[in-house]
Write a protein that holds these residues in place. Structure first.
Motif, PDB file in Angstrom:
ATOM      1  N   GLN A  15       0.861  -1.184   0.000  1.00 51.44           N
ATOM      2  CA  GLN A  15       0.000   0.000   0.000  1.00 51.44           C
ATOM      3  C   GLN A  15       0.897   1.234   0.000  1.00 51.44           C
ATOM      4  OE1 GLN A  15      -2.252  -0.586   3.620  1.00 51.44           O
ATOM      5  NE2 GLN A  15      -3.916  -1.576   2.511  1.00 51.44           N
ATOM      6  N   ILE A  16       0.492   2.275  -0.741  1.00 49.98           N
ATOM      7  CA  ILE A  16       1.244   3.533  -0.743  1.00 49.98           C
ATOM      8  C   ILE A  16       0.298   4.691  -0.467  1.00 49.98           C
ATOM      9  CG2 ILE A  16       3.048   2.720  -2.300  1.00 49.98           C
ATOM     10  CD1 ILE A  16       1.634   4.383  -4.532  1.00 49.98           C
ATOM     11  N   THR A  17       0.875   5.758   0.098  1.00 51.46           N
ATOM     12  CA  THR A  17       0.090   6.970   0.338  1.00 51.46           C
ATOM     13  C   THR A  17       1.008   8.176   0.380  1.00 51.46           C
ATOM     14  OG1 THR A  17      -1.552   8.048   1.750  1.00 51.46           O
ATOM     15  CG2 THR A  17       0.200   6.828   2.871  1.00 51.46           C
ATOM     16  N   ASP A  18       0.446   9.315  -0.002  1.00 45.95           N
ATOM     17  CA  ASP A  18       1.127  10.595   0.190  1.00 45.95           C
ATOM     18  C   ASP A  18       0.288  11.452   1.137  1.00 45.95           C
ATOM     19  OD1 ASP A  18      -1.013  11.292  -1.388  1.00 45.95           O
ATOM     20  OD2 ASP A  18       0.148  12.430  -2.847  1.00 45.95           O
ATOM     21  N   GLY A  19      -0.615  10.814   1.856  1.00 45.07           N
ATOM     22  CA  GLY A  19      -1.494  11.500   2.790  1.00 45.07           C
ATOM     23  C   GLY A  19      -2.829  11.862   2.171  1.00 45.07           C
ATOM     24  N   GLY A  20      -2.967  11.700   0.853  1.00 46.40           N
ATOM     25  CA  GLY A  20      -4.198  12.081   0.178  1.00 46.40           C
ATOM     26  C   GLY A  20      -5.046  10.898  -0.251  1.00 46.40           C
ATOM     27  N   GLY A  21      -4.652   9.707   0.021  1.00 48.10           N
ATOM     28  CA  GLY A  21      -5.382   8.512  -0.386  1.00 48.10           C
ATOM     29  C   GLY A  21      -4.432   7.341  -0.388  1.00 48.10           C
ATOM     30  N   VAL A  22      -4.985   6.146  -0.466  1.00 46.65           N
ATOM     31  CA  VAL A  22      -4.177   4.932  -0.422  1.00 46.65           C
ATOM     32  C   VAL A  22      -4.382   4.160  -1.721  1.00 46.65           C
ATOM     33  CG1 VAL A  22      -3.812   2.736   0.781  1.00 46.65           C
ATOM     34  CG2 VAL A  22      -4.326   4.794   2.087  1.00 46.65           C
ATOM     35  N   GLN A  23      -3.286   3.699  -2.301  1.00 49.70           N
ATOM     36  CA  GLN A  23      -3.322   2.829  -3.479  1.00 49.70           C
ATOM     37  C   GLN A  23      -2.675   1.514  -3.100  1.00 49.70           C
ATOM     38  OE1 GLN A  23      -4.904   3.645  -6.302  1.00 49.70           O
ATOM     39  NE2 GLN A  23      -5.408   5.575  -5.338  1.00 49.70           N
ATOM     40  N   GLU A  24      -3.127   0.428  -3.737  1.00 51.67           N
ATOM     41  CA  GLU A  24      -2.595  -0.899  -3.443  1.00 51.67           C
ATOM     42  C   GLU A  24      -2.064  -1.556  -4.703  1.00 51.67           C
ATOM     43  OE1 GLU A  24      -5.692  -3.262  -1.676  1.00 51.67           O
ATOM     44  OE2 GLU A  24      -5.376  -2.383   0.307  1.00 51.67           O
TER      45      GLU A  24
END
Length: 150
Positions: A128-137
């Motif tokens: 999972q990744i995020t930049d604080g604006g949402g999560v992508q998997e």
């Protein structure tokens, strides 16, 4: 949206010259028609000021960041994971074993991780990744014949 100078005010209406008409009859009518058709002041009309062009905005949506998990490398009691994600994104590694419980480990800006595993058990991994604006998997990746479900 941009902030720019205030729009130019509309030019003042031109005044028509008021030359008197002293004739009577058809001459009066002709004079009235001529007065309506003759341009007003001999001064040139003010030029319109150039309007600032509106800021260009993108009509295409912002691209969705992608994370890609490479095939896990199984070393028996340890699995090596490698993935690709955009710069500036934090990562978390999700490990699910056959017990149904998933464990998430936040690894921040890392793009590799060695995960200790039980040699006889099936596993699924995802990132999972995020930049604080949402999560992508990432897509889940199995080892040892596991069937991964979200």
């Amino acid at each position: 949206m941009t902030i720019g100078p205030e729009p130019a005010s509309a030019p003042a209406p031109r005044k028509r010259s008021a030359w008197p008409v002293f004739t009577i009859g058809a001459a009066t009518v002709l004079a009235a028609v001529a007065w309506l058709l003759v341009p007003g002041s001999p001064e040139p009309a003010p030029r319109a000021q150039a309007q600032p062009s509106p800021a260009k905005t993108s009509t295409s949506p912002k691209p969705v960041p992608r994370v890609e998990l490479d095939a896990p490398i199984d070393h028996g009691s340890m699995v090596e994971l490698t993935w690709r994600a955009p710069e500036g994104f934090d990562s978390a590694v999700v490990v699910a074993d056959g017990t149904g419980a998933a464990k998430t480990t936040i690894v921040r800006r890392q793009r590799t991780m060695k995960v200790p595993v039980d040699p006889g058990r099936k596993y699924c991994f995802l990132i999972q990744i995020t930049d604080g604006g949402g999560v992508q998997e990432s897509a889940p990746r199995p080892i040892r014949g596991a069937i991964c479900r979200n």
